[in-house]
Every structure is written in structure tokens, then in C-alpha cells.
Design a protein around this motif. Structure first.
Motif, PDB file in Angstrom:
ATOM      1  N   ARG A  74       0.838  -1.203   0.000  1.00  0.00           N
ATOM      2  CA  ARG A  74       0.000   0.000   0.000  1.00  0.00           C
ATOM      3  C   ARG A  74       0.875   1.257   0.000  1.00  0.00           C
ATOM      4  NH1 ARG A  74      -4.781  -0.028   0.976  1.00  0.00           N
ATOM      5  NH2 ARG A  74      -5.920   1.916   0.954  1.00  0.00           N
ATOM      6  N   GLU A  75       1.968   1.204   0.749  1.00  0.00           N
ATOM      7  CA  GLU A  75       2.890   2.340   0.825  1.00  0.00           C
ATOM      8  C   GLU A  75       3.572   2.589  -0.520  1.00  0.00           C
ATOM      9  OE1 GLU A  75       6.615   3.860   3.611  1.00  0.00           O
ATOM     10  OE2 GLU A  75       5.995   1.753   3.679  1.00  0.00           O
ATOM     11  N   ILE A  76       3.957   1.529  -1.202  1.00  0.00           N
ATOM     12  CA  ILE A  76       4.591   1.683  -2.518  1.00  0.00           C
ATOM     13  C   ILE A  76       3.640   2.384  -3.479  1.00  0.00           C
ATOM     14  CG2 ILE A  76       5.453   0.433  -4.560  1.00  0.00           C
ATOM     15  CD1 ILE A  76       6.502  -1.717  -2.586  1.00  0.00           C
ATOM     16  N   LEU A  77       2.405   1.899  -3.547  1.00  0.00           N
ATOM     17  CA  LEU A  77       1.417   2.518  -4.441  1.00  0.00           C
ATOM     18  C   LEU A  77       1.193   3.977  -4.070  1.00  0.00           C
ATOM     19  CD1 LEU A  77      -1.133  -0.431  -4.628  1.00  0.00           C
ATOM     20  CD2 LEU A  77       0.447   0.309  -6.434  1.00  0.00           C
ATOM     21  N   GLY A  78       1.095   4.244  -2.783  1.00  0.00           N
ATOM     22  CA  GLY A  78       0.892   5.617  -2.331  1.00  0.00           C
ATOM     23  C   GLY A  78       2.053   6.529  -2.678  1.00  0.00           C
ATOM     24  N   SER A 125      -6.198   5.255   7.904  1.00  0.00           N
ATOM     25  CA  SER A 125      -4.944   4.606   7.521  1.00  0.00           C
ATOM     26  C   SER A 125      -3.778   5.307   8.209  1.00  0.00           C
ATOM     27  CB  SER A 125      -4.774   4.714   5.999  1.00  0.00           C
ATOM     28  OG  SER A 125      -3.479   4.327   5.602  1.00  0.00           O
ATOM     29  N   LYS A 126      -2.695   4.580   8.382  1.00  0.00           N
ATOM     30  CA  LYS A 126      -1.485   5.198   8.936  1.00  0.00           C
ATOM     31  C   LYS A 126      -0.753   6.028   7.888  1.00  0.00           C
ATOM     32  CE  LYS A 126       1.631   1.283   8.133  1.00  0.00           C
ATOM     33  NZ  LYS A 126       2.552   0.335   8.757  1.00  0.00           N
ATOM     34  N   GLU A 181      -0.475   8.982   5.083  1.00  0.00           N
ATOM     35  CA  GLU A 181      -1.042  10.289   4.752  1.00  0.00           C
ATOM     36  C   GLU A 181      -1.755  10.268   3.401  1.00  0.00           C
ATOM     37  OE1 GLU A 181      -1.427  13.890   2.667  1.00  0.00           O
ATOM     38  OE2 GLU A 181       0.160  12.472   2.157  1.00  0.00           O
ATOM     39  N   PHE A 182      -1.235   9.525   2.448  1.00  0.00           N
ATOM     40  CA  PHE A 182      -1.829   9.532   1.110  1.00  0.00           C
ATOM     41  C   PHE A 182      -3.212   8.897   1.084  1.00  0.00           C
ATOM     42  CE2 PHE A 182       1.361   6.093   1.270  1.00  0.00           C
ATOM     43  CZ  PHE A 182       0.521   4.983   1.218  1.00  0.00           C
ATOM     44  N   ASP A 183      -3.635   8.241   2.156  1.00  0.00           N
ATOM     45  CA  ASP A 183      -4.976   7.673   2.228  1.00  0.00           C
ATOM     46  C   ASP A 183      -5.997   8.654   2.796  1.00  0.00           C
ATOM     47  OD1 ASP A 183      -4.686   5.092   1.153  1.00  0.00           O
ATOM     48  OD2 ASP A 183      -3.916   4.306   3.047  1.00  0.00           O
ATOM     49  N   THR A 184      -5.560   9.840   3.175  1.00  0.00           N
ATOM     50  CA  THR A 184      -6.498  10.806   3.757  1.00  0.00           C
ATOM     51  C   THR A 184      -7.390  11.393   2.669  1.00  0.00           C
ATOM     52  OG1 THR A 184      -4.960  12.665   3.543  1.00  0.00           O
ATOM     53  CG2 THR A 184      -4.888  11.401   5.613  1.00  0.00           C
ATOM     54  N   PHE A 185      -8.520  11.941   3.090  1.00  0.00           N
ATOM     55  CA  PHE A 185      -9.446  12.597   2.173  1.00  0.00           C
ATOM     56  C   PHE A 185     -10.158  13.681   2.949  1.00  0.00           C
ATOM     57  CE2 PHE A 185     -11.573   9.197   4.309  1.00  0.00           C
ATOM     58  CZ  PHE A 185     -12.813   9.709   4.635  1.00  0.00           C
TER      59      PHE A 185
END
Length: 186
Positions: free
Chosen positions: A75-79, A139-140, A142-146
Motif C-alpha cells: 500500500r505504501e509503494i502505491l501511495g 490509515s497510517k 497520509e496519502f490515504d487521507t481525504f
């Protein structure tokens, strides 16, 4: 009956049910599910050696892999790939690419609205819905925030939390989506 929007965009925490909501919208209204992150997934598969399972499933995204000597969660790589695109081309580059990849008259549901991207979709005339699930926390990463301020409405996806079977929870979510999309509930 209320006119169904050409575009529907979904935001929410990971595992909140955005993918299920997108599937339901497709089944009921015929909207194709647009994979907002497809360019990122292709890079991860074609150039970083990740598998389809790792980049397309929730379980796979939770896997840890070693990349260039460092351990990463998929998930981190994609983000981070998405972050690089956004840093170079601006915060709306992912929805812009996804939007441009669609035929002009096609209906679509976009299931991965992040950061301030809800505003982009609102400006395109999309109905922006936040999927809220009490079993899915933030999510832990940041890129998952909205930003929920851009959502026209929240859909409470709480069927499993209330003890419903998976099938009944999906039906419950479908009813809630229909009510909001067709304007029966404000």
C-alpha cells in the motif's frame, strides 16, 4: 425519478466498502468502475515486480515486500508512486488521468478519491459520496487521507458491524446508495 449523475466518486477510509459500493452502483445503474490507481498499479507490476494480487486486493496491499533493499508495505509503494505524480503534476493528476481515460459520454464510478480530489470531481459534476464504516479506521499513511467536506453525502456502511451476514450487509448498503443517488434521502 431523479437523473442519475454521469460520474459518482467515492471517498472513505481503506476497507470502508468503496469497492463494494462501486460494484453495486455498476450493477444497478450501469456505471463502469474506473480504476483511479491503474497507472500506479501498472508501474508497480511492470517495473517494480509486484503481483496483481498485491496491487489489486486489500490483502495484497497489506503484504510487505523488499524493494531496493528496503522493506515496504505494498500500500505504501502505491501511495508513494501516487505522491510522486502529484508532487510533479499537482494534486488532481490522478483523477485527471482517470477522467481523461474514460470515453466522454461514458458513465463511471471512481472509487478512490483522496485528499482534496473530491473538489475536482464535484467540479466535473460528479456526485461525491463518503463511505463510512465503523469497522474501518483511518490509515497510517497520509496519502490515504481525504477531505470529507467535498462529499455531497455520507453512506453508513455498517451492516457487518450490526451483525448482518455479508450478503445482507451488501443489500443494506445497496438500499442506502439507491436512496442517496436517487435523492430519496438528503
Amino acid at each position: 425519478m431523479t437523473e442519475i449523475p454521469q460520474y459518482i466518486a467515492l471517498c472513505g477510509h481503506p476497507t470502508s466498502g468503496k469497492t463494494t459500493a462501486a460494484e453495486i452502483i455498476g450493477e444497478i445503474y450501469g456505471h463502469a468502475t474506473a480504476d483511479d490507481g491503474l497507472p500506479l498499479r501498472k508501474i508497480a507490476i511492470d517495473y517494480l515486480g509486484l503481483t496483481q494480487h498485491q496491487v489489486f486486493t486489500q490483502e495484497g496491499k497489506l503484504e510487505n515486500v523488499v524493494l531496493n533493499g528496503r522493506e515496504w508495505q505494498v500500500r505504501e509503494i502505491l501511495g508513494e508512486i501516487g505522491n510522486a505524480f502529484e508532487e510533479k503534476f499537482g494534486g488532481d493528476i490522478i483523477p485527471l488521468m482517470s477522467h481523461n481515460a474514460r470515453p466522454k459520454e461514458a458513465t463511471a464510478v471512481f472509487g478512490s478519491v483522496r485528499r482534496e480530489q473530491g473538489k475536482y470531481w464535484r467540479d466535473q459534476g460528479a456526485l461525491v459520496l463518503e463511505i463510512v464504516n465503523p469497522l474501518a479506521g483511518p490509515s497510517k499513511f497520509e496519502f490515504d487521507t481525504f477531505n470529507p467536506v467535498h462529499a455531497h453525502a455520507q453512506i453508513l456502511n455498517d451492516g457487518l458491524a450490526r451483525g448482518l451476514s455479508k450478503e445482507d450487509a451488501r443489500k443494506d448498503l445497496a438500499v442506502k446508495l439507491i436512496n442517496v443517488i436517487e435523492g430519496r434521502v438528503a
